[in-house]
Design a protein around this motif. Sequence first.
Motif, PDB file in Angstrom:
ATOM      1  N   LYS A  24       2.966  -5.588 -13.210  1.00  0.00           N
ATOM      2  CA  LYS A  24       1.775  -4.872 -12.748  1.00  0.00           C
ATOM      3  C   LYS A  24       1.706  -4.840 -11.224  1.00  0.00           C
ATOM      4  N   HIS A  25       2.054  -5.945 -10.600  1.00  0.00           N
ATOM      5  CA  HIS A  25       1.960  -6.047  -9.139  1.00  0.00           C
ATOM      6  C   HIS A  25       3.271  -5.663  -8.434  1.00  0.00           C
ATOM      7  N   LYS A  26       4.293  -5.313  -9.228  1.00  0.00           N
ATOM      8  CA  LYS A  26       5.600  -4.946  -8.679  1.00  0.00           C
ATOM      9  C   LYS A  26       6.120  -6.030  -7.734  1.00  0.00           C
ATOM     10  N   ASN A  27       6.003  -7.268  -8.206  1.00  0.00           N
ATOM     11  CA  ASN A  27       6.406  -8.416  -7.390  1.00  0.00           C
ATOM     12  C   ASN A  27       6.982  -9.504  -8.293  1.00  0.00           C
ATOM     13  N   ASN A  28       8.311  -9.533  -8.430  1.00  0.00           N
ATOM     14  CA  ASN A  28       8.955 -10.529  -9.279  1.00  0.00           C
ATOM     15  C   ASN A  28       8.904 -11.929  -8.684  1.00  0.00           C
ATOM     16  N   GLY A  29       8.527 -12.016  -7.402  1.00  0.00           N
ATOM     17  CA  GLY A  29       8.379 -13.315  -6.765  1.00  0.00           C
ATOM     18  C   GLY A  29       7.250 -14.141  -7.354  1.00  0.00           C
ATOM     19  N   LYS A  82      -0.955 -11.772  -1.278  1.00  0.00           N
ATOM     20  CA  LYS A  82      -1.042 -10.482  -0.573  1.00  0.00           C
ATOM     21  C   LYS A  82       0.123 -10.239   0.401  1.00  0.00           C
ATOM     22  N   LYS A  83       1.229 -10.955   0.177  1.00  0.00           N
ATOM     23  CA  LYS A  83       2.411 -10.723   1.005  1.00  0.00           C
ATOM     24  C   LYS A  83       3.456  -9.944   0.209  1.00  0.00           C
ATOM     25  N   GLU A  84       4.440  -9.431   0.912  1.00  0.00           N
ATOM     26  CA  GLU A  84       5.499  -8.667   0.260  1.00  0.00           C
ATOM     27  C   GLU A  84       6.330  -9.567  -0.652  1.00  0.00           C
ATOM     28  N   GLU A  85       7.043  -8.930  -1.549  1.00  0.00           N
ATOM     29  CA  GLU A  85       7.930  -9.646  -2.454  1.00  0.00           C
ATOM     30  C   GLU A  85       8.959 -10.444  -1.648  1.00  0.00           C
ATOM     31  N   ASP A  86       9.244 -11.665  -2.085  1.00  0.00           N
ATOM     32  CA  ASP A  86      10.195 -12.534  -1.405  1.00  0.00           C
ATOM     33  C   ASP A  86      11.552 -11.833  -1.256  1.00  0.00           C
ATOM     34  N   TYR A  87      12.246 -12.129  -0.153  1.00  0.00           N
ATOM     35  CA  TYR A  87      13.511 -11.448   0.153  1.00  0.00           C
ATOM     36  C   TYR A  87      14.550 -11.593  -0.960  1.00  0.00           C
ATOM     37  N   ARG A  88      14.521 -12.720  -1.687  1.00  0.00           N
ATOM     38  CA  ARG A  88      15.490 -12.916  -2.770  1.00  0.00           C
ATOM     39  C   ARG A  88      15.294 -11.897  -3.881  1.00  0.00           C
ATOM     40  N   TYR A  89      14.040 -11.661  -4.234  1.00  0.00           N
ATOM     41  CA  TYR A  89      13.741 -10.713  -5.305  1.00  0.00           C
ATOM     42  C   TYR A  89      13.844  -9.265  -4.833  1.00  0.00           C
ATOM     43  N   LYS A  90      13.622  -9.050  -3.533  1.00  0.00           N
ATOM     44  CA  LYS A  90      13.842  -7.720  -2.963  1.00  0.00           C
ATOM     45  C   LYS A  90      15.314  -7.346  -3.080  1.00  0.00           C
ATOM     46  N   MET A  92      17.444  -8.502  -5.275  1.00  0.00           N
ATOM     47  CA  MET A  92      17.724  -8.236  -6.687  1.00  0.00           C
ATOM     48  C   MET A  92      17.265  -6.833  -7.077  1.00  0.00           C
ATOM     49  N   ARG A  93      16.105  -6.465  -6.591  1.00  0.00           N
ATOM     50  CA  ARG A  93      15.531  -5.144  -6.901  1.00  0.00           C
ATOM     51  C   ARG A  93      16.460  -4.027  -6.408  1.00  0.00           C
ATOM     52  N   GLN A  94      17.021  -4.214  -5.225  1.00  0.00           N
ATOM     53  CA  GLN A  94      17.935  -3.219  -4.667  1.00  0.00           C
ATOM     54  C   GLN A  94      19.238  -3.155  -5.461  1.00  0.00           C
ATOM     55  N   ARG A  95      19.742  -4.323  -5.843  1.00  0.00           N
ATOM     56  CA  ARG A  95      21.009  -4.373  -6.576  1.00  0.00           C
ATOM     57  C   ARG A  95      20.885  -3.802  -7.989  1.00  0.00           C
ATOM     58  N   TRP A  96      19.741  -4.035  -8.629  1.00  0.00           N
ATOM     59  CA  TRP A  96      19.553  -3.617 -10.015  1.00  0.00           C
ATOM     60  C   TRP A  96      19.058  -2.179 -10.162  1.00  0.00           C
ATOM     61  N   GLY A  97      18.535  -1.611  -9.098  1.00  0.00           N
ATOM     62  CA  GLY A  97      18.116  -0.207  -9.123  1.00  0.00           C
ATOM     63  C   GLY A  97      17.116   0.114 -10.212  1.00  0.00           C
ATOM     64  N   ASN A  98      17.408   1.166 -11.002  1.00  0.00           N
ATOM     65  CA  ASN A  98      16.461   1.587 -12.050  1.00  0.00           C
ATOM     66  C   ASN A  98      16.482   0.679 -13.280  1.00  0.00           C
ATOM     67  N   LYS A  99      17.339  -0.333 -13.262  1.00  0.00           N
ATOM     68  CA  LYS A  99      17.373  -1.303 -14.373  1.00  0.00           C
ATOM     69  C   LYS A  99      16.752  -2.639 -13.947  1.00  0.00           C
ATOM     70  N   VAL A 100      15.943  -2.578 -12.899  1.00  0.00           N
ATOM     71  CA  VAL A 100      15.382  -3.809 -12.340  1.00  0.00           C
ATOM     72  C   VAL A 100      14.503  -4.550 -13.345  1.00  0.00           C
TER      73      VAL A 100
END
Length: 258
Positions: A24-29, A82-90, A92-100
């Motif tokens: 919901k929050h688009k934040n896997n962190g 209220k901070k951005e998603e942690d760099y580690r999960y960012k 992952m998000r980039q590497r996994w693309g539409n299959k995140v």
Amino acid sequence: METLLLTLIVVFIYMNIVFLIALKHKNNGLVDVGWGFGFVVISIFSLLINIDKFLIIKLIPTILVMLWGLRLSYYLFKRNYKKEEDYRYKDMRQRWGNKVNINAYFKVFMLQGLLMSTIALPIIFFNASNLEKLNLLNIFGIIIWIIGYIFEVVGDYQLKKFIKNPNNKGKIMTYGLWKYTRHPNYFGESVMWWGIFLITINSSLSYYGIISPIFITFLLVFISGIPLLEKKYENNKEFQEYAKKTSKFIPWFVKKGG
């Protein structure tokens, strides 16, 4: 084994809830916030379903695990609110693309649920046991846990205070507990689980709980803790100098020239 099976089911449900919140929050962190509280859920659940075997002294390790889990979750929630998603999960998000989402579900949330259940084995076994009384080894475990808790809490506090100071932006924390170990909070977390293992030894089955401290120590030192964090600073000259003088994990005196 019934307690273990039921606890695994509860952890599965819990991690699905955490996943939906993160989605919901688009934040896997947010899984990091859910990590500590997950142990609280496990401790309370494993105690309640064995209420027929309840004794007051069983509250000791349960309360200690809850104290650790609640503090950790609150600390991470307050730090990341209220901070951005942690760099580690960012990453992952980039590497996994539409299959995140499907990758995050299995490789982050379900995996962490499995890791959580493995690390919590001592408290699960303990709450399912027919306890008679605490022995000297259990009492020694309480002392070990307190030492670990001090390292984690003080280490986190010192780092938080350091980061808050704008004059320290871009600098490396090198004093306080951080003078003797590059990761006092990780060291403390490991020591606490060794303490929990010792506190919960009261039967032949409970010795299998040694999987927990060995596993969490291995994860922190070789997989998800120290390696990921230090990779972030691999090109930082100040950190490299600090690393040459300071123990990686177990607290020790500064090397000559430090």
